[in-house]
Design a protein around this motif. Sequence first.
Motif, PDB file in Angstrom:
ATOM      1  N   MET A   1       0.948  26.213 -12.036  1.00 59.31           N
ATOM      2  CA  MET A   1       0.710  27.648 -12.007  1.00 59.31           C
ATOM      3  C   MET A   1       0.339  28.065 -10.585  1.00 59.31           C
ATOM      4  SD  MET A   1      -2.165  29.695 -14.154  1.00 59.31           S
ATOM      5  CE  MET A   1      -2.871  31.165 -13.522  1.00 59.31           C
ATOM      6  N   LEU A   2       1.047  29.037 -10.041  1.00 59.29           N
ATOM      7  CA  LEU A   2       0.744  29.564  -8.711  1.00 59.29           C
ATOM      8  C   LEU A   2      -0.108  30.811  -8.849  1.00 59.29           C
ATOM      9  CD1 LEU A   2       4.089  29.326  -6.726  1.00 59.29           C
ATOM     10  CD2 LEU A   2       2.071  27.902  -6.486  1.00 59.29           C
ATOM     11  N   ILE A   3      -1.107  30.917  -7.978  1.00 61.43           N
ATOM     12  CA  ILE A   3      -1.919  32.133  -7.939  1.00 61.43           C
ATOM     13  C   ILE A   3      -2.028  32.603  -6.501  1.00 61.43           C
ATOM     14  CG2 ILE A   3      -3.221  31.499 -10.010  1.00 61.43           C
ATOM     15  CD1 ILE A   3      -5.578  30.862  -8.176  1.00 61.43           C
ATOM     16  N   GLY A   4      -2.382  33.873  -6.343  1.00 59.80           N
ATOM     17  CA  GLY A   4      -2.547  34.431  -4.998  1.00 59.80           C
ATOM     18  C   GLY A   4      -1.268  34.317  -4.199  1.00 59.80           C
ATOM     19  N   THR A   5      -1.413  33.897  -2.944  1.00 61.17           N
ATOM     20  CA  THR A   5      -0.271  33.827  -2.036  1.00 61.17           C
ATOM     21  C   THR A   5       0.351  32.438  -1.988  1.00 61.17           C
ATOM     22  OG1 THR A   5      -1.747  33.383  -0.174  1.00 61.17           O
ATOM     23  CG2 THR A   5      -1.121  35.692  -0.565  1.00 61.17           C
ATOM     24  N   GLY A   6       0.324  31.715  -3.105  1.00 59.28           N
ATOM     25  CA  GLY A   6       0.987  30.418  -3.165  1.00 59.28           C
ATOM     26  C   GLY A   6       0.076  29.229  -3.394  1.00 59.28           C
ATOM     27  N   TRP A   7      -1.037  29.440  -4.069  1.00 56.95           N
ATOM     28  CA  TRP A   7      -1.957  28.347  -4.366  1.00 56.95           C
ATOM     29  C   TRP A   7      -1.606  27.739  -5.711  1.00 56.95           C
ATOM     30  CZ3 TRP A   7      -5.101  26.864  -0.523  1.00 56.95           C
ATOM     31  CH2 TRP A   7      -5.362  27.792   0.497  1.00 56.95           C
ATOM     32  N   ARG A   8      -1.396  26.439  -5.732  1.00 53.03           N
ATOM     33  CA  ARG A   8      -1.076  25.721  -6.969  1.00 53.03           C
ATOM     34  C   ARG A   8      -2.335  25.002  -7.456  1.00 53.03           C
ATOM     35  NH1 ARG A   8       3.493  24.790  -8.890  1.00 53.03           N
ATOM     36  NH2 ARG A   8       4.631  24.902  -6.943  1.00 53.03           N
ATOM     37  N   LEU A   9      -2.741  25.310  -8.698  1.00 52.07           N
ATOM     38  CA  LEU A   9      -3.896  24.644  -9.280  1.00 52.07           C
ATOM     39  C   LEU A   9      -3.533  23.194  -9.562  1.00 52.07           C
ATOM     40  CD1 LEU A   9      -5.211  27.340 -11.786  1.00 52.07           C
ATOM     41  CD2 LEU A   9      -5.834  26.979  -9.398  1.00 52.07           C
ATOM     42  N   GLU A  10      -4.360  22.272  -9.049  1.00 50.25           N
ATOM     43  CA  GLU A  10      -4.091  20.844  -9.202  1.00 50.25           C
ATOM     44  C   GLU A  10      -4.891  20.233 -10.347  1.00 50.25           C
ATOM     45  OE1 GLU A  10      -1.859  19.054  -7.387  1.00 50.25           O
ATOM     46  OE2 GLU A  10      -1.243  20.855  -6.297  1.00 50.25           O
ATOM     47  N   GLU A  11      -6.211  20.464 -10.365  1.00 50.31           N
ATOM     48  CA  GLU A  11      -7.045  19.900 -11.423  1.00 50.31           C
ATOM     49  C   GLU A  11      -8.353  20.663 -11.524  1.00 50.31           C
ATOM     50  OE1 GLU A  11      -8.978  16.052 -10.724  1.00 50.31           O
ATOM     51  OE2 GLU A  11      -8.411  16.226  -8.616  1.00 50.31           O
ATOM     52  N   LYS A  12      -8.892  20.701 -12.747  1.00 51.67           N
ATOM     53  CA  LYS A  12     -10.202  21.318 -12.949  1.00 51.67           C
ATOM     54  C   LYS A  12     -11.252  20.330 -12.447  1.00 51.67           C
ATOM     55  CE  LYS A  12     -11.245  23.132 -16.998  1.00 51.67           C
ATOM     56  NZ  LYS A  12     -11.829  23.371 -18.338  1.00 51.67           N
ATOM     57  N   ILE A  13     -12.166  20.805 -11.579  1.00 55.62           N
ATOM     58  CA  ILE A  13     -13.191  19.916 -11.030  1.00 55.62           C
ATOM     59  C   ILE A  13     -14.604  20.425 -11.285  1.00 55.62           C
ATOM     60  CG2 ILE A  13     -11.699  18.860  -9.290  1.00 55.62           C
ATOM     61  CD1 ILE A  13     -12.925  20.754  -7.206  1.00 55.62           C
ATOM     62  N   ALA A  14     -14.714  21.627 -11.843  1.00 52.57           N
ATOM     63  CA  ALA A  14     -16.049  22.173 -12.121  1.00 52.57           C
ATOM     64  C   ALA A  14     -15.948  23.163 -13.270  1.00 52.57           C
ATOM     65  CB  ALA A  14     -16.608  22.863 -10.882  1.00 52.57           C
ATOM     66  N   GLU A  15     -17.079  23.328 -13.952  1.00 51.85           N
ATOM     67  CA  GLU A  15     -17.145  24.299 -15.032  1.00 51.85           C
ATOM     68  C   GLU A  15     -18.568  24.807 -15.119  1.00 51.85           C
ATOM     69  OE1 GLU A  15     -16.183  24.486 -19.798  1.00 51.85           O
ATOM     70  OE2 GLU A  15     -15.195  22.966 -18.568  1.00 51.85           O
ATOM     71  N   GLY A  16     -18.711  26.113 -15.076  1.00 52.21           N
ATOM     72  CA  GLY A  16     -20.019  26.724 -15.169  1.00 52.21           C
ATOM     73  C   GLY A  16     -20.060  27.735 -16.289  1.00 52.21           C
ATOM     74  N   GLU A  17     -21.179  28.407 -16.396  1.00 52.26           N
ATOM     75  CA  GLU A  17     -21.359  29.385 -17.465  1.00 52.26           C
ATOM     76  C   GLU A  17     -20.403  30.573 -17.329  1.00 52.26           C
ATOM     77  OE1 GLU A  17     -24.925  32.175 -19.295  1.00 52.26           O
ATOM     78  OE2 GLU A  17     -25.419  30.578 -17.898  1.00 52.26           O
ATOM     79  N   PHE A  18     -20.105  30.965 -16.077  1.00 55.19           N
ATOM     80  CA  PHE A  18     -19.292  32.156 -15.843  1.00 55.19           C
ATOM     81  C   PHE A  18     -17.896  31.865 -15.306  1.00 55.19           C
ATOM     82  CE2 PHE A  18     -23.736  33.449 -15.403  1.00 55.19           C
ATOM     83  CZ  PHE A  18     -23.785  34.411 -16.396  1.00 55.19           C
ATOM     84  N   SER A  19     -17.628  30.600 -14.920  1.00 55.06           N
ATOM     85  CA  SER A  19     -16.351  30.330 -14.270  1.00 55.06           C
ATOM     86  C   SER A  19     -15.900  28.888 -14.437  1.00 55.06           C
ATOM     87  CB  SER A  19     -16.460  30.653 -12.780  1.00 55.06           C
ATOM     88  OG  SER A  19     -17.425  29.805 -12.172  1.00 55.06           O
ATOM     89  N   PHE A  20     -14.630  28.692 -14.116  1.00 51.61           N
ATOM     90  CA  PHE A  20     -14.024  27.365 -14.012  1.00 51.61           C
ATOM     91  C   PHE A  20     -13.714  27.140 -12.540  1.00 51.61           C
ATOM     92  CE2 PHE A  20     -12.600  28.944 -18.202  1.00 51.61           C
ATOM     93  CZ  PHE A  20     -13.165  27.966 -19.008  1.00 51.61           C
TER      94      PHE A  20
END
Length: 177
Positions: A1-20
């Motif tokens: 999945m690409l977001i913004g100006t070409g950033w590809r999500l590689e792996e989830k490395i953190a998870e908090g109460e309000f965000s991933f």
Amino acid sequence: MLIGTGWRLEEKIAEGEFSFGYRAEHELLGIEAFVKQARKRDEATAEAFRREAKILGTVSIPGIPALREYCTVEFKPPGAGVYIGKSPQIPCIIMELIPTGVPCRKLITPDQPYDTRATVWILYRALSILNKLHTRYNTAHCDVNPDNVLVDTDDGYGSTNIVDLGLAMNLNGSVAK
């Protein structure tokens, strides 16, 4: 999945109460970044993300991640059908990745205390970063805790970084803008 100006999500490395949090790589430039993506799509969350992005975009302090980009991505819950009109959006902050950062909560435990000199150095660096944030930018972090202080253990006593400025406030008492 690409977001913004070409950033590809590689792996989830953190998870908090309000965000991933995800490690991402720019498709063209090949540089890595940390992507903080909201869990919710309400206006209060969106405002907090915009505020944090503004702070990161303004602050230039070693030890606080630099802003790469702020964007929104389409929110598509599992099983959602086709949206008529504009699809809901959730905010993302793309910032400098601290690749070897270990949260202090994992580094210093009752069972395995960290070297005293190293602990003092980490505290000194963290306080120095916070002092610069206060004096240069009139901003208080408001959420300093062992999860938001990252240490590079491969760097001698360790480079210290302060992350997650989502609750930051202007020192005059108003929420930082």
